[in-house]
Design a protein around this motif. Structure first.
Motif, mmCIF file in Angstrom:
data_model
loop_
_atom_site.group_PDB
_atom_site.id
_atom_site.type_symbol
_atom_site.label_atom_id
_atom_site.label_comp_id
_atom_site.label_asym_id
_atom_site.label_seq_id
_atom_site.Cartn_x
_atom_site.Cartn_y
_atom_site.Cartn_z
ATOM 1 N N HIS A 47 1.048 -1.074 0.150
ATOM 2 C CA HIS A 47 0.152 0.093 -0.214
ATOM 3 C C HIS A 47 0.302 1.225 0.187
ATOM 4 C CE1 HIS A 47 -3.274 -2.420 0.460
ATOM 5 N NE2 HIS A 47 -2.982 -3.101 1.082
ATOM 6 N N ASP A 48 2.067 1.852 0.996
ATOM 7 C CA ASP A 48 2.849 2.040 1.034
ATOM 8 C C ASP A 48 3.804 2.770 0.367
ATOM 9 O OD1 ASP A 48 3.344 0.683 2.956
ATOM 10 O OD2 ASP A 48 3.626 2.246 4.934
ATOM 11 N N ILE A 49 3.923 1.656 -0.541
ATOM 12 C CA ILE A 49 5.148 1.888 -1.408
ATOM 13 C C ILE A 49 5.873 2.664 -1.278
ATOM 14 C CG2 ILE A 49 4.249 2.106 -3.706
ATOM 15 C CD1 ILE A 49 7.156 0.001 -2.886
ATOM 16 N N MET A 50 5.874 4.323 -1.107
ATOM 17 C CA MET A 50 7.259 5.189 -1.472
ATOM 18 C C MET A 50 7.367 5.301 -0.244
ATOM 19 S SD MET A 50 4.625 8.131 -3.654
ATOM 20 C CE MET A 50 6.389 9.102 -4.542
ATOM 21 N N LYS A 51 6.726 4.578 0.969
ATOM 22 C CA LYS A 51 7.985 4.854 1.832
ATOM 23 C C LYS A 51 9.199 3.756 1.721
ATOM 24 C CE LYS A 51 7.111 2.201 7.193
ATOM 25 N NZ LYS A 51 6.614 1.397 7.925
ATOM 26 N N TYR A 52 9.286 3.352 0.772
ATOM 27 C CA TYR A 52 10.819 2.247 0.702
ATOM 28 C C TYR A 52 10.842 2.753 -0.837
ATOM 29 C CZ TYR A 52 8.478 -1.170 3.682
ATOM 30 O OH TYR A 52 7.309 -1.108 5.113
ATOM 31 N N SER A 53 10.846 4.115 -1.304
ATOM 32 C CA SER A 53 11.427 4.069 -2.025
ATOM 33 C C SER A 53 12.845 5.472 -2.319
ATOM 34 C CB SER A 53 10.880 4.505 -3.316
ATOM 35 O OG SER A 53 9.619 5.391 -2.871
ATOM 36 N N THR A 54 13.022 5.845 -3.036
ATOM 37 C CA THR A 54 13.968 7.056 -2.562
ATOM 38 C C THR A 54 13.989 7.694 -3.667
ATOM 39 O OG1 THR A 54 16.187 5.168 -1.743
ATOM 40 C CG2 THR A 54 16.791 7.328 -2.799
ATOM 41 N N ASP A 55 14.128 8.991 -3.366
ATOM 42 C CA ASP A 55 13.476 10.283 -4.527
ATOM 43 C C ASP A 55 14.963 10.135 -4.833
ATOM 44 O OD1 ASP A 55 12.753 12.511 -5.299
ATOM 45 O OD2 ASP A 55 12.227 13.605 -3.785
ATOM 46 N N VAL A 81 11.240 1.838 -11.262
ATOM 47 C CA VAL A 81 11.626 3.050 -11.152
ATOM 48 C C VAL A 81 9.592 3.247 -10.806
ATOM 49 C CG1 VAL A 81 11.996 4.585 -12.765
ATOM 50 C CG2 VAL A 81 13.240 3.566 -12.570
ATOM 51 N N LEU A 82 9.953 4.639 -9.824
ATOM 52 C CA LEU A 82 8.143 5.065 -9.891
ATOM 53 C C LEU A 82 8.064 6.838 -10.386
ATOM 54 C CD1 LEU A 82 7.139 4.389 -6.200
ATOM 55 C CD2 LEU A 82 6.539 3.046 -8.163
ATOM 56 N N LEU A 83 7.291 6.750 -11.255
ATOM 57 C CA LEU A 83 6.758 7.965 -11.767
ATOM 58 C C LEU A 83 5.318 7.895 -11.306
ATOM 59 C CD1 LEU A 83 7.355 6.847 -15.532
ATOM 60 C CD2 LEU A 83 8.593 7.876 -14.083
ATOM 61 N N SER A 84 5.229 8.634 -9.831
ATOM 62 C CA SER A 84 3.877 9.238 -9.199
ATOM 63 C C SER A 84 3.413 10.124 -10.271
ATOM 64 C CB SER A 84 4.337 9.367 -7.510
ATOM 65 O OG SER A 84 3.469 9.578 -6.698
ATOM 66 N N ASN A 85 2.265 10.841 -9.248
ATOM 67 C CA ASN A 85 1.568 12.182 -9.537
ATOM 68 C C ASN A 85 1.622 12.952 -7.836
ATOM 69 O OD1 ASN A 85 -1.871 13.476 -8.894
ATOM 70 N ND2 ASN A 85 -0.591 13.343 -10.771
ATOM 71 N N SER A 86 2.292 12.109 -7.007
ATOM 72 C CA SER A 86 2.457 12.618 -5.777
ATOM 73 C C SER A 86 4.300 12.856 -5.374
ATOM 74 C CB SER A 86 2.382 11.916 -4.832
ATOM 75 O OG SER A 86 2.563 12.596 -3.736
ATOM 76 N N ASP A 87 4.572 14.816 -5.469
ATOM 77 C CA ASP A 87 5.882 14.995 -5.143
ATOM 78 C C ASP A 87 6.765 14.780 -3.710
ATOM 79 O OD1 ASP A 87 4.514 17.559 -4.911
ATOM 80 O OD2 ASP A 87 5.166 19.004 -5.977
ATOM 81 N N GLN A 172 -4.124 8.979 -17.637
ATOM 82 C CA GLN A 172 -3.218 9.530 -17.930
ATOM 83 C C GLN A 172 -3.058 10.808 -17.248
ATOM 84 O OE1 GLN A 172 -1.679 12.168 -21.305
ATOM 85 N NE2 GLN A 172 -3.342 10.769 -22.301
ATOM 86 N N PHE A 173 -1.637 10.751 -15.990
ATOM 87 C CA PHE A 173 -1.636 12.008 -15.095
ATOM 88 C C PHE A 173 -0.394 12.648 -15.055
ATOM 89 C CE2 PHE A 173 -0.208 7.774 -13.305
ATOM 90 C CZ PHE A 173 0.956 8.102 -13.017
ATOM 91 N N ALA A 174 -0.281 13.173 -14.251
ATOM 92 C CA ALA A 174 1.318 14.795 -14.479
ATOM 93 C C ALA A 174 2.070 13.905 -13.651
ATOM 94 C CB ALA A 174 0.644 15.705 -14.282
ATOM 95 N N VAL A 175 3.031 13.417 -14.133
ATOM 96 C CA VAL A 175 4.088 13.164 -13.408
ATOM 97 C C VAL A 175 4.564 14.118 -12.877
ATOM 98 C CG1 VAL A 175 6.449 11.681 -13.610
ATOM 99 C CG2 VAL A 175 4.566 10.913 -14.554
ATOM 100 N N LYS A 176 4.829 13.711 -10.940
ATOM 101 C CA LYS A 176 5.823 15.259 -10.311
ATOM 102 C C LYS A 176 6.641 14.439 -8.981
ATOM 103 C CE LYS A 176 1.026 17.371 -9.897
ATOM 104 N NZ LYS A 176 0.447 17.849 -8.862
ATOM 105 N N GLY A 177 6.877 13.200 -9.020
ATOM 106 C CA GLY A 177 7.809 12.803 -8.436
ATOM 107 C C GLY A 177 8.248 11.042 -9.061
ATOM 108 N N ILE A 178 9.704 11.107 -9.373
ATOM 109 C CA ILE A 178 10.024 10.178 -9.415
ATOM 110 C C ILE A 178 11.462 9.312 -8.146
ATOM 111 C CG2 ILE A 178 11.680 8.933 -11.294
ATOM 112 C CD1 ILE A 178 11.389 11.942 -12.945
ATOM 113 N N GLU A 179 10.755 7.882 -8.437
ATOM 114 C CA GLU A 179 11.568 7.231 -7.170
ATOM 115 C C GLU A 179 11.951 6.090 -7.003
ATOM 116 O OE1 GLU A 179 10.438 7.661 -3.566
ATOM 117 O OE2 GLU A 179 9.688 9.765 -3.817
#
Length: 291
Positions: A47-55, A81-87, A172-179
């Protein structure tokens, strides 16, 4: 990832005049090491995958205009590689995920998920066979593109060449964060190329480099009675990344990077001179302060 942010602007000059000529953009190299995130950690299961990823954005650049990413990675398998709508690392926002080295380095995968529910209907996955696409001991180059909602990836450092797979997103959505991250008992080392956007803030920072000159390509060397005139001169060129200024000599050196991929800003001690770096994304991303 060891990062030192210099948020205080020691010497700030507001540029009074700005006219930008179109030239090739500047790319900087960001090195990242990712630990083993844990057995079974992935956007498909966590669920909380971005807890484990590196910006990847340690320079606080504006990634909003990016539509592709080039990088090199050294890992045995399972490099994500994560391409997220959240920064701000909000895992409930929509995301795309590209995984290289799935199934013990036999497959690669595109994943799309609309939220963090993990419901089958909230995600889409597409696999290809890609035996031994990663190497434990060698950096290998890849690219990812998400232009126009078409998610594609391939090998090498030229976008759209040597494509391995693609998928068109209907939501599609805007990519604001890459991890990035690695899991399933794997670690990874990354060299990530980030293009510097054109969003110059109109400010310069001395980065505490009083009595220092930056050793970059001098694109203009002029007599200049003030910081303001020197800053304005630098602002006339998109390729200008900063300037050396000497108030006693009334001399200004307008500087640019000489390499396409930037990993360092070399400088040396020189009495009476000060190096000033251009600032982007408001005044929080002054490139000269981070190298």
């Amino acid at each position: 990832m060891n990062v030192v942010f210099k948020m205080a602007l020691h010497t700030e000059i507001l540029m009074l005049c700005l006219h930008v000529f179109t030239t090739r953009g500047v790319h900087i190299m960001n090195t990242v090491s990712t630990p083993n995130s844990g057995q079974g950690i992935s956007s498909r299961r966590t669920h909380d995958i971005m807890k484990y990823s590196t910006d990847i954005n340690k320079y606080n650049l504006d990634l909003g205009g990016m539509t592709s990413l080039m990088y090199e990675v050294k890992a045995c398998k399972d490099a994500f590689v994560l391409l997220s709508n959240s920064d701000v690392k909000n895992s409930s926002k929509p995301l795309y995920e590209i995984q290289f080295g799935n199934s013990f380095n036999k497959k690669s995968r595109i994943l799309y998920r609309i939220n963090d529910s993990l419901d089958v209907g909230s995600r889409y996955m597409q696999y290809i066979n890609s035996l031994n696409i990663l190497n434990c001991n060698m950096y290998l180059p890849f690219w990812i593109s998400w232009a126009g909602g078409k998610i594609s990836y391939g090998t090498g450092l030229v976008v759209d060449e040597n494509m391995l797979d693609s998928w068109i997103s209907t939501n599609q959505f805007a990519v604001k964060g890459i991890e990035v991250y690695t899991s399933f008992s794997e670690t990874g080392d990354w060299k990530i190329h980030i293009e510097v956007s054109d969003k110059f803030a109109g400010r310069f920072d001395s980065c505490s480099m009083v009595n220092h000159m930056a050793d970059m390509v001098v694109v203009d060397d002029i007599q200049c009675p003030s910081h303001i005139e020197c800053a304005t001169r630098c602002g006339l060129f998109k390729i200008c990344m900063g300037y050396n200024f000497n108030s006693a000599l009334n001399r200004c050196e307008v500087l640019a990077f000489g390499a396409e991929i930037v990993t360092d800003i070399p400088h040396h001690i020189e009495a009476g001179w000060t190096f000033y770096s251009k600032c982007y994304n408001g005044n929080t991303a002054c490139l000269g302060c981070y190298f």
